[in-house]
Design a protein around this motif. Sequence first.
Motif, PDB file in Angstrom:
ATOM      1  N   SER A   1       0.682  -1.314  -0.027  1.00  0.00           N
ATOM      2  CA  SER A   1      -0.097   0.028   0.075  1.00  0.00           C
ATOM      3  C   SER A   1       0.866   1.201   0.162  1.00  0.00           C
ATOM      4  CB  SER A   1      -0.944   0.096   1.128  1.00  0.00           C
ATOM      5  OG  SER A   1      -1.716   1.123   1.203  1.00  0.00           O
ATOM      6  N   SER A   2       0.612   2.310  -0.643  1.00  0.00           N
ATOM      7  CA  SER A   2       0.839   3.651  -0.565  1.00  0.00           C
ATOM      8  C   SER A   2       0.598   4.381   0.782  1.00  0.00           C
ATOM      9  CB  SER A   2       0.671   4.676  -1.774  1.00  0.00           C
ATOM     10  OG  SER A   2      -0.940   4.727  -1.429  1.00  0.00           O
ATOM     11  N   LEU A   3      -0.450   3.924   1.453  1.00  0.00           N
ATOM     12  CA  LEU A   3      -0.972   4.424   2.806  1.00  0.00           C
ATOM     13  C   LEU A   3      -1.552   5.589   2.698  1.00  0.00           C
ATOM     14  CD1 LEU A   3       1.793   3.584   5.356  1.00  0.00           C
ATOM     15  CD2 LEU A   3      -0.247   2.527   4.838  1.00  0.00           C
ATOM     16  N   VAL A   4      -2.201   6.238   1.190  1.00  0.00           N
ATOM     17  CA  VAL A   4      -2.653   7.289   0.861  1.00  0.00           C
ATOM     18  C   VAL A   4      -4.157   6.967   0.899  1.00  0.00           C
ATOM     19  CG1 VAL A   4      -3.115   8.777  -0.986  1.00  0.00           C
ATOM     20  CG2 VAL A   4      -0.771   7.967  -0.636  1.00  0.00           C
ATOM     21  N   PRO A   5      -5.027   7.989   1.703  1.00  0.00           N
ATOM     22  CA  PRO A   5      -6.163   7.516   1.900  1.00  0.00           C
ATOM     23  C   PRO A   5      -6.967   7.665   0.331  1.00  0.00           C
ATOM     24  CG  PRO A   5      -5.594   9.248   3.640  1.00  0.00           C
ATOM     25  CD  PRO A   5      -4.369   9.162   2.664  1.00  0.00           C
ATOM     26  N   GLY A   6      -7.932   6.643   0.513  1.00  0.00           N
ATOM     27  CA  GLY A   6      -8.454   6.432  -0.991  1.00  0.00           C
ATOM     28  C   GLY A   6      -7.766   5.454  -1.931  1.00  0.00           C
ATOM     29  N   GLU A   7      -6.599   5.272  -1.531  1.00  0.00           N
ATOM     30  CA  GLU A   7      -5.742   3.978  -2.417  1.00  0.00           C
ATOM     31  C   GLU A   7      -5.959   2.710  -1.872  1.00  0.00           C
ATOM     32  OE1 GLU A   7      -2.031   5.324  -3.862  1.00  0.00           O
ATOM     33  OE2 GLU A   7      -2.727   7.300  -4.698  1.00  0.00           O
ATOM     34  N   PRO A   8      -5.722   1.718  -2.527  1.00  0.00           N
ATOM     35  CA  PRO A   8      -5.833   0.323  -1.982  1.00  0.00           C
ATOM     36  C   PRO A   8      -4.790  -0.101  -1.130  1.00  0.00           C
ATOM     37  CG  PRO A   8      -5.141   0.454  -4.518  1.00  0.00           C
ATOM     38  CD  PRO A   8      -5.360   1.841  -3.989  1.00  0.00           C
ATOM     39  N   ILE A   9      -5.124  -0.943  -0.435  1.00  0.00           N
ATOM     40  CA  ILE A   9      -4.171  -1.866   0.430  1.00  0.00           C
ATOM     41  C   ILE A   9      -4.465  -3.343  -0.095  1.00  0.00           C
ATOM     42  CG2 ILE A   9      -5.399  -1.793   2.363  1.00  0.00           C
ATOM     43  CD1 ILE A   9      -2.983  -2.123   4.102  1.00  0.00           C
ATOM     44  N   ASP A  10      -3.331  -3.913  -0.452  1.00  0.00           N
ATOM     45  CA  ASP A  10      -3.761  -5.235  -1.005  1.00  0.00           C
ATOM     46  C   ASP A  10      -3.066  -6.410  -0.237  1.00  0.00           C
ATOM     47  OD1 ASP A  10      -4.886  -5.029  -3.504  1.00  0.00           O
ATOM     48  OD2 ASP A  10      -3.206  -3.834  -4.258  1.00  0.00           O
ATOM     49  N   MET A  11      -3.610  -7.324   0.177  1.00  0.00           N
ATOM     50  CA  MET A  11      -2.970  -8.166   1.171  1.00  0.00           C
ATOM     51  C   MET A  11      -3.290  -9.594   0.852  1.00  0.00           C
ATOM     52  SD  MET A  11      -4.845  -6.104   4.537  1.00  0.00           S
ATOM     53  CE  MET A  11      -6.424  -5.979   3.601  1.00  0.00           C
ATOM     54  N   LEU A  12      -2.319 -10.740   1.395  1.00  0.00           N
ATOM     55  CA  LEU A  12      -2.534 -11.724   1.303  1.00  0.00           C
ATOM     56  C   LEU A  12      -3.144 -12.356   2.657  1.00  0.00           C
ATOM     57  CD1 LEU A  12      -2.666 -14.641  -0.322  1.00  0.00           C
ATOM     58  CD2 LEU A  12      -0.257 -14.801   0.425  1.00  0.00           C
ATOM     59  N   VAL A  13      -4.309 -12.685   3.011  1.00  0.00           N
ATOM     60  CA  VAL A  13      -4.688 -12.888   4.007  1.00  0.00           C
ATOM     61  C   VAL A  13      -5.053 -14.481   4.529  1.00  0.00           C
ATOM     62  CG1 VAL A  13      -6.797 -12.428   5.860  1.00  0.00           C
ATOM     63  CG2 VAL A  13      -6.015 -10.847   4.327  1.00  0.00           C
ATOM     64  N   HIS A  14      -4.696 -14.790   5.604  1.00  0.00           N
ATOM     65  CA  HIS A  14      -4.606 -16.584   5.983  1.00  0.00           C
ATOM     66  C   HIS A  14      -6.032 -16.621   6.772  1.00  0.00           C
ATOM     67  CE1 HIS A  14      -0.833 -17.509   4.364  1.00  0.00           C
ATOM     68  NE2 HIS A  14      -0.592 -16.326   4.571  1.00  0.00           N
ATOM     69  N   LEU A  15      -7.012 -17.208   6.156  1.00  0.00           N
ATOM     70  CA  LEU A  15      -8.108 -17.486   6.908  1.00  0.00           C
ATOM     71  C   LEU A  15      -8.460 -18.936   6.600  1.00  0.00           C
ATOM     72  CD1 LEU A  15     -10.576 -14.275   5.916  1.00  0.00           C
ATOM     73  CD2 LEU A  15      -9.933 -15.117   8.180  1.00  0.00           C
TER      74      LEU A  15
END
Length: 147
Positions: free
Chosen positions: A40-54
């Motif tokens: 993520s860029s941490l800029v509000p409105g921009e994406p945060i892409d994750m690989l989540v283990h559920l």
Amino acid sequence: MAFVIDVTVDIDAPAELVWQVITDFDRYGEWNPFVSECRSSLVPGEPIDMLVHLGSRPRRQREYIRSHTPGRELSYAMKPVPFGALHSLRSHTVTPLDDDRTRYESHFELDGWLHPLVVALLGKHLRRGFAGMTAGVEERAESLRAG
């Protein structure tokens, strides 16, 4: 009523170091059992892409930065599902304490008319994941402080 997971821990490390652990996405795979990849860029409105283990299978998840106060707070949310079916909020908050200690607060909430089904399917995995990530932040920051 929303499904909420709040986990708070006091960490034996300065706030700057705890914040560094939370935002050093390239190293998540080294310590984070819940989110092993993050970008993520941490800029509000921009994406945060994750690989989540559920559960048994990791899944890619894209959410969007809602707020970011460097060194203090970061929050993000999923794109709401139409007709109010599902929406989420995730936040990390770092508060300096005396003696170079830090309070880290992890917050997650899930709501909408579809959330009971998601909680029935994934609730225990979400609880385990957020607890594991919080413990990982604590262990990583304290380890880095020790040297």
